[in-house]
Design a protein around this motif. Structure first.
Motif, PDB file in Angstrom:
ATOM      1  N   GLY A  91       0.775  -1.234   0.000  1.00  0.00           N
ATOM      2  CA  GLY A  91       0.000   0.000   0.000  1.00  0.00           C
ATOM      3  C   GLY A  91       0.806   1.284   0.000  1.00  0.00           C
ATOM      4  O   GLY A  91       0.220   2.371   0.046  1.00  0.00           O
ATOM      5  N   LYS A  92       2.122   1.194  -0.100  1.00  0.00           N
ATOM      6  CA  LYS A  92       2.968   2.383  -0.003  1.00  0.00           C
ATOM      7  C   LYS A  92       3.056   3.144  -1.327  1.00  0.00           C
ATOM      8  O   LYS A  92       3.055   2.559  -2.407  1.00  0.00           O
ATOM      9  N   MET A  93       3.145   4.460  -1.211  1.00  0.00           N
ATOM     10  CA  MET A  93       3.487   5.320  -2.342  1.00  0.00           C
ATOM     11  C   MET A  93       4.994   5.555  -2.315  1.00  0.00           C
ATOM     12  O   MET A  93       5.555   5.907  -1.266  1.00  0.00           O
ATOM     13  N   LEU A  94       5.640   5.370  -3.447  1.00  0.00           N
ATOM     14  CA  LEU A  94       7.074   5.595  -3.553  1.00  0.00           C
ATOM     15  C   LEU A  94       7.347   6.741  -4.523  1.00  0.00           C
ATOM     16  O   LEU A  94       6.590   6.974  -5.468  1.00  0.00           O
ATOM     17  N   ILE A  95       8.435   7.416  -4.279  1.00  0.00           N
ATOM     18  CA  ILE A  95       8.940   8.444  -5.189  1.00  0.00           C
ATOM     19  C   ILE A  95      10.313   7.965  -5.642  1.00  0.00           C
ATOM     20  O   ILE A  95      11.129   7.545  -4.812  1.00  0.00           O
ATOM     21  N   GLN A  96      10.562   7.986  -6.932  1.00  0.00           N
ATOM     22  CA  GLN A  96      11.812   7.440  -7.464  1.00  0.00           C
ATOM     23  C   GLN A  96      12.555   8.495  -8.269  1.00  0.00           C
ATOM     24  O   GLN A  96      11.999   9.112  -9.179  1.00  0.00           O
ATOM     25  N   ARG A  97      13.830   8.669  -7.916  1.00  0.00           N
ATOM     26  CA  ARG A  97      14.725   9.536  -8.694  1.00  0.00           C
ATOM     27  C   ARG A  97      16.003   8.764  -8.997  1.00  0.00           C
ATOM     28  O   ARG A  97      16.674   8.278  -8.092  1.00  0.00           O
ATOM     29  N   THR A  98      16.331   8.613 -10.267  1.00  0.00           N
ATOM     30  CA  THR A  98      17.577   7.961 -10.642  1.00  0.00           C
ATOM     31  C   THR A  98      18.279   8.796 -11.708  1.00  0.00           C
ATOM     32  O   THR A  98      17.706   9.713 -12.290  1.00  0.00           O
ATOM     33  N   SER A  99      19.526   8.429 -11.959  1.00  0.00           N
ATOM     34  CA  SER A  99      20.344   9.215 -12.888  1.00  0.00           C
ATOM     35  C   SER A  99      20.054   8.921 -14.343  1.00  0.00           C
ATOM     36  O   SER A  99      20.439   9.700 -15.216  1.00  0.00           O
ATOM     37  N   ALA A 100      19.407   7.802 -14.606  1.00  0.00           N
ATOM     38  CA  ALA A 100      19.113   7.436 -15.994  1.00  0.00           C
ATOM     39  C   ALA A 100      17.633   7.138 -16.199  1.00  0.00           C
ATOM     40  O   ALA A 100      16.943   7.835 -16.940  1.00  0.00           O
ATOM     41  N   GLY A 101      17.111   6.121 -15.530  1.00  0.00           N
ATOM     42  CA  GLY A 101      15.744   5.665 -15.804  1.00  0.00           C
ATOM     43  C   GLY A 101      14.680   6.724 -15.665  1.00  0.00           C
ATOM     44  O   GLY A 101      13.909   6.978 -16.600  1.00  0.00           O
ATOM     45  N   THR A 102      14.592   7.373 -14.510  1.00  0.00           N
ATOM     46  CA  THR A 102      13.526   8.370 -14.352  1.00  0.00           C
ATOM     47  C   THR A 102      13.785   9.599 -15.207  1.00  0.00           C
ATOM     48  O   THR A 102      12.843  10.306 -15.576  1.00  0.00           O
ATOM     49  N   GLN A 103      15.061   9.835 -15.553  1.00  0.00           N
ATOM     50  CA  GLN A 103      15.350  10.944 -16.469  1.00  0.00           C
ATOM     51  C   GLN A 103      14.730  10.684 -17.842  1.00  0.00           C
ATOM     52  O   GLN A 103      14.247  11.603 -18.511  1.00  0.00           O
ATOM     53  N   GLY A 104      14.746   9.422 -18.245  1.00  0.00           N
ATOM     54  CA  GLY A 104      14.115   9.072 -19.510  1.00  0.00           C
ATOM     55  C   GLY A 104      12.622   9.331 -19.493  1.00  0.00           C
ATOM     56  O   GLY A 104      12.052   9.853 -20.455  1.00  0.00           O
ATOM     57  N   ILE A 105      11.970   8.997 -18.386  1.00  0.00           N
ATOM     58  CA  ILE A 105      10.529   9.213 -18.278  1.00  0.00           C
ATOM     59  C   ILE A 105      10.191  10.690 -18.378  1.00  0.00           C
ATOM     60  O   ILE A 105       9.322  11.099 -19.164  1.00  0.00           O
ATOM     61  N   VAL A 106      10.855  11.513 -17.589  1.00  0.00           N
ATOM     62  CA  VAL A 106      10.472  12.923 -17.523  1.00  0.00           C
ATOM     63  C   VAL A 106      10.838  13.690 -18.797  1.00  0.00           C
ATOM     64  O   VAL A 106      10.264  14.751 -19.063  1.00  0.00           O
ATOM     65  N   ARG A 107      11.759  13.146 -19.585  1.00  0.00           N
ATOM     66  CA  ARG A 107      12.174  13.847 -20.809  1.00  0.00           C
ATOM     67  C   ARG A 107      11.308  13.521 -22.020  1.00  0.00           C
ATOM     68  O   ARG A 107      11.403  14.188 -23.047  1.00  0.00           O
ATOM     69  N   VAL A 108      10.486  12.476 -21.906  1.00  0.00           N
ATOM     70  CA  VAL A 108       9.593  12.141 -23.021  1.00  0.00           C
ATOM     71  C   VAL A 108       8.469  13.169 -23.068  1.00  0.00           C
ATOM     72  O   VAL A 108       7.747  13.355 -22.097  1.00  0.00           O
ATOM     73  N   LEU A 109       8.331  13.832 -24.199  1.00  0.00           N
ATOM     74  CA  LEU A 109       7.392  14.952 -24.301  1.00  0.00           C
ATOM     75  C   LEU A 109       6.177  14.658 -25.174  1.00  0.00           C
ATOM     76  O   LEU A 109       5.095  15.186 -24.934  1.00  0.00           O
ATOM     77  N   HIS A 110       6.349  13.859 -26.207  1.00  0.00           N
ATOM     78  CA  HIS A 110       5.296  13.753 -27.222  1.00  0.00           C
ATOM     79  C   HIS A 110       4.786  12.335 -27.453  1.00  0.00           C
ATOM     80  O   HIS A 110       3.991  12.112 -28.367  1.00  0.00           O
ATOM     81  N   ALA A 111       5.206  11.375 -26.657  1.00  0.00           N
ATOM     82  CA  ALA A 111       4.761   9.998 -26.861  1.00  0.00           C
ATOM     83  C   ALA A 111       3.301   9.838 -26.444  1.00  0.00           C
ATOM     84  O   ALA A 111       2.782  10.589 -25.616  1.00  0.00           O
TER      85      ALA A 111
END
Length: 230
Positions: A91-111
């Protein structure tokens, strides 16, 4: 017929169609194990400060991730699937910050859709792509960054593509590339305690989990879960 495109992390903004963000070592292996441990949702973010600020707004949430492989001050967990696999996150909410993986998610703009992926959810990801049957799939090879060759992520993307095309790929040939990649060798070396051998072992458990990961928006925030859309 699906067109498959490949981009390094620096070109994630060019992704179109279904964007499959690959991070084998370790972000999206860790995320898959977090869901297996009972996590409800994961909020991917770009920066350490952003993670901490979001945690303040989400009572009871926990932060996991790394900067250059090291758990930042104020984070509850590092970026370790082995460590996460031993915790009850029901039931936990997690926040994830990584040097590669989450950077890929946040940089996708038009998919049209974002699907994080790694070897542990590869077949589920391929099955999901076949179900969607999009005209274009864009693989973001996040490991091609920070001086890394990224071949562990490229191997995973090529494995998923082969599965989508029903080519019956031999996963052993792809896994060899994980351990031979520039970052894979760091895990094998064993001298840096921030890169546990157990993390590598879990990251090459091909098709361990039966669910794909996906990212949507919730109240303006990116959020990852592991259910098919309704």
């Amino acid at each position: 017929m699906i067109e498959f495109l490949y981009y390094p992390l620096a070109q994630a903004h060019e992704a179109q169609g279904v964007a499959v963000i690959i991070d084998v070592l370790r972000a999206f292996t860790t995320a898959a194990f977090a869901f297996n441990a009972g996590a409800d949702k994961i909020y991917p973010v770009a920066a350490v400060a952003e993670a901490i600020q979001l945690s303040d707004k989400l009572p009871g949430s926990l932060i996991m991730g790394e900067v250059n492989g090291i758990k930042p001050e104020g984070f509850d967990f590092g970026n370790s699937p082995y460590d996460i696999s031993r915790i009850d996150l029901t039931g936990k909410m997690l926040i994830q910050r990584t040097s590669a993986g989450t950077q890929g998610i946040v940089r996708v703009l038009h998919a049209d859709l974002i699907i994080p992926a790694s070897f542990v959810v590869a077949k589920a990801t391929a099955d999901y792509i076949r179900l969607l049957n999009p005209p274009v799939v864009s693989f973001i090879i996040t490991g091609i960054s920070l001086g890394r060759d990224g071949d562990e992520d490229l191997a995973c993307a090529e494995y998923i593509e082969a599965l989508v095309k029903n080519k019956c790929p031999d996963d052993r040939e792809y896994i060899k590339r994980v351990t031979a990649s520039s970052v894979g060798r760091v895990f094998l070396d064993g001298r840096n305690t921030n890169f546990q051998f157990q993390d590598l072992t879990l990251s090459i458990q091909v098709d361990r989990f039966p669910y794909p990961l996906k990212v949507t928006r919730e109240n303006g925030r990116l959020v990852m879960d592991h259910q098919f859309p309704g």
